[in-house]
Design an enzyme around this catalytic site. Structure first.
Site, PDB file in Angstrom:
ATOM      1  N   GLU A  55     -10.278   0.785  -8.219  1.00  0.00           N
ATOM      2  CA  GLU A  55     -10.274   0.772  -6.564  1.00  0.00           C
ATOM      3  C   GLU A  55     -10.599   2.157  -5.906  1.00  0.00           C
ATOM      4  O   GLU A  55     -10.480   3.025  -6.846  1.00  0.00           O
ATOM      5  CB  GLU A  55      -9.134  -0.030  -5.999  1.00  0.00           C
ATOM      6  CG  GLU A  55      -7.807   0.781  -6.509  1.00  0.00           C
ATOM      7  CD  GLU A  55      -6.422   0.282  -6.051  1.00  0.00           C
ATOM      8  OE1 GLU A  55      -5.559   1.134  -6.145  1.00  0.00           O
ATOM      9  OE2 GLU A  55      -6.488  -0.757  -5.738  1.00  0.00           O
ATOM     10  N   GLU A  56     -10.832   1.972  -4.906  1.00  0.00           N
ATOM     11  CA  GLU A  56     -11.081   3.384  -4.008  1.00  0.00           C
ATOM     12  C   GLU A  56      -9.944   4.221  -4.239  1.00  0.00           C
ATOM     13  O   GLU A  56      -8.719   3.960  -4.032  1.00  0.00           O
ATOM     14  CB  GLU A  56     -11.233   2.892  -2.517  1.00  0.00           C
ATOM     15  CG  GLU A  56     -11.367   3.868  -1.586  1.00  0.00           C
ATOM     16  CD  GLU A  56     -11.296   3.635  -0.436  1.00  0.00           C
ATOM     17  OE1 GLU A  56     -11.281   4.203   0.534  1.00  0.00           O
ATOM     18  OE2 GLU A  56     -11.517   2.404  -0.061  1.00  0.00           O
ATOM     19  N   HIS A  91       4.940 -10.330   9.354  1.00  0.00           N
ATOM     20  CA  HIS A  91       5.686 -11.545  10.424  1.00  0.00           C
ATOM     21  C   HIS A  91       4.400 -12.415  10.717  1.00  0.00           C
ATOM     22  O   HIS A  91       4.639 -13.708  10.911  1.00  0.00           O
ATOM     23  CB  HIS A  91       6.196 -10.920  11.478  1.00  0.00           C
ATOM     24  CG  HIS A  91       6.773 -11.779  12.506  1.00  0.00           C
ATOM     25  ND1 HIS A  91       7.412 -11.319  13.631  1.00  0.00           N
ATOM     26  CD2 HIS A  91       6.911 -13.193  12.635  1.00  0.00           C
ATOM     27  CE1 HIS A  91       8.003 -12.323  14.498  1.00  0.00           C
ATOM     28  NE2 HIS A  91       7.659 -13.288  13.691  1.00  0.00           N
ATOM     29  N   ASP A 105       5.582  -5.600  -0.762  1.00  0.00           N
ATOM     30  CA  ASP A 105       5.108  -4.269  -1.289  1.00  0.00           C
ATOM     31  C   ASP A 105       3.986  -3.639  -0.633  1.00  0.00           C
ATOM     32  O   ASP A 105       2.871  -3.229  -1.230  1.00  0.00           O
ATOM     33  CB  ASP A 105       4.606  -4.488  -2.808  1.00  0.00           C
ATOM     34  CG  ASP A 105       5.629  -4.681  -3.821  1.00  0.00           C
ATOM     35  OD1 ASP A 105       6.798  -4.652  -3.243  1.00  0.00           O
ATOM     36  OD2 ASP A 105       5.517  -4.659  -4.919  1.00  0.00           O
ATOM     37  N   ASP A 115      -2.099  -2.003  -4.038  1.00  0.00           N
ATOM     38  CA  ASP A 115      -0.988  -2.325  -4.746  1.00  0.00           C
ATOM     39  C   ASP A 115       0.205  -3.414  -4.268  1.00  0.00           C
ATOM     40  O   ASP A 115       1.320  -3.010  -4.464  1.00  0.00           O
ATOM     41  CB  ASP A 115      -0.153  -1.249  -5.844  1.00  0.00           C
ATOM     42  CG  ASP A 115       0.619  -1.483  -7.053  1.00  0.00           C
ATOM     43  OD1 ASP A 115       0.157  -2.674  -7.619  1.00  0.00           O
ATOM     44  OD2 ASP A 115       1.451  -0.940  -7.452  1.00  0.00           O
ATOM     45  N   HIS A 144      13.862  -8.793   9.145  1.00  0.00           N
ATOM     46  CA  HIS A 144      12.946  -8.153  10.169  1.00  0.00           C
ATOM     47  C   HIS A 144      13.171  -8.001  11.305  1.00  0.00           C
ATOM     48  O   HIS A 144      14.050  -8.956  11.988  1.00  0.00           O
ATOM     49  CB  HIS A 144      11.610  -9.281   9.844  1.00  0.00           C
ATOM     50  CG  HIS A 144      10.592  -8.856  10.835  1.00  0.00           C
ATOM     51  ND1 HIS A 144       9.642  -7.953  10.504  1.00  0.00           N
ATOM     52  CD2 HIS A 144      10.247  -9.588  11.945  1.00  0.00           C
ATOM     53  CE1 HIS A 144       8.948  -7.873  11.686  1.00  0.00           C
ATOM     54  NE2 HIS A 144       9.064  -8.831  12.602  1.00  0.00           N
ATOM     55  N   CYS A 146      11.563  -7.536  15.083  1.00  0.00           N
ATOM     56  CA  CYS A 146      10.215  -7.237  15.650  1.00  0.00           C
ATOM     57  C   CYS A 146      10.069  -6.040  16.459  1.00  0.00           C
ATOM     58  O   CYS A 146      11.091  -5.325  16.978  1.00  0.00           O
ATOM     59  CB  CYS A 146      10.086  -8.479  16.823  1.00  0.00           C
ATOM     60  SG  CYS A 146      10.064 -10.172  15.939  1.00  0.00           S
ATOM     61  N   CYS A 150       4.457  -6.902  17.355  1.00  0.00           N
ATOM     62  CA  CYS A 150       4.828  -8.398  17.078  1.00  0.00           C
ATOM     63  C   CYS A 150       4.898  -8.910  18.400  1.00  0.00           C
ATOM     64  O   CYS A 150       4.148 -10.260  18.587  1.00  0.00           O
ATOM     65  CB  CYS A 150       6.191  -8.637  16.517  1.00  0.00           C
ATOM     66  SG  CYS A 150       6.482  -8.125  15.040  1.00  0.00           S
TER      67      CYS A 150
END
Length: 201
Positions: A55-56, A91, A105, A115, A144, A146, A150
């Protein structure tokens, strides 16, 4: 192969990120949208580890915007624009998939992420099974908070829907947590190979 799974997961998450960008970018004041970089699988027949990912290279400070189990909240995630937009992306995916799938992640440099992982409910979602425990979805829903992004996307607060669902079916959620079949779907060491592979680039 773990490496093939890693490619499959990241490139699936990348497709969700493109859809998110298409919806968020035109909104006034939203600005830049996080991007999940493409990951390629290469086969090296002469090598001891025949499959590797390419990958880059991301140059700059590498930040984990969402930590594996969702319990840990770091300040860059909460206070930075990229961190907030990553939480909104989680979300958005959660809402789009009716709570069946969550990109986890989220980490990288600035708005470029790599990743990443995906959590799905045990049965998967539209034929796709994630590589993270479905408990991440539960934790995300509970933790979570907001933010303005969101709100810009018109996402529904998870606090109120979570509480309504719990009141409506208290016995159902208890059974789900005590079910031995669910525990079998969540091996403790499921994530370790990915940490080992990432040094292979």
């Amino acid at each position: 192969s773990v490496v093939i799974q890693e490619c499959y997961v990241q490139n699936t998450a990348r497709e969700y990120a493109k859809l998110y960008a298409a919806e968020a970018e035109p909104l006034e004041g939203f600005g830049e949208v996080p991007e999940i970089i493409q990951i390629f699988l290469i086969h090296r027949p002469a090598n001891n580890i025949p499959y590797a990912t390419v990958e880059e290279e991301l140059v700059g400070e590498f930040v984990k915007y969402s930590v594996k189990d969702g319990k840990e909240v770091n300040f860059l995630r909460r206070d930075s624009e990229a961190g907030q937009k990553c939480c909104t992306f989680q979300h958005w995916v959660y809402e789009k998939t009716n709570g069946n799938l969550l990109v986890t992640d989220l980490q990288g440099v600035g708005m470029k992420l790599t990743d990443v992982g995906i959590a799905t409910l045990a049965k998967g979602y539209k034929g796709f099974k994630g590589n993270c425990s479905f408990s991440f979805i539960e934790q995300f829903r509970a933790l979570h908070q907001c933010n303005e992004y969101c709100a810009m996307l018109g996402l529904k607060s998870l606090r109120t829907t979570h509480q309504k669902q719990r009141k409506a079916t208290p016995t159902k959620s208890k059974n789900l947590l005590n079910s031995s079949t669910v525990k079998k779907m969540v091996p403790k060491k499921a994530r370790e190979p990915r940490d080992f592979i990432s040094s292979e680039h």
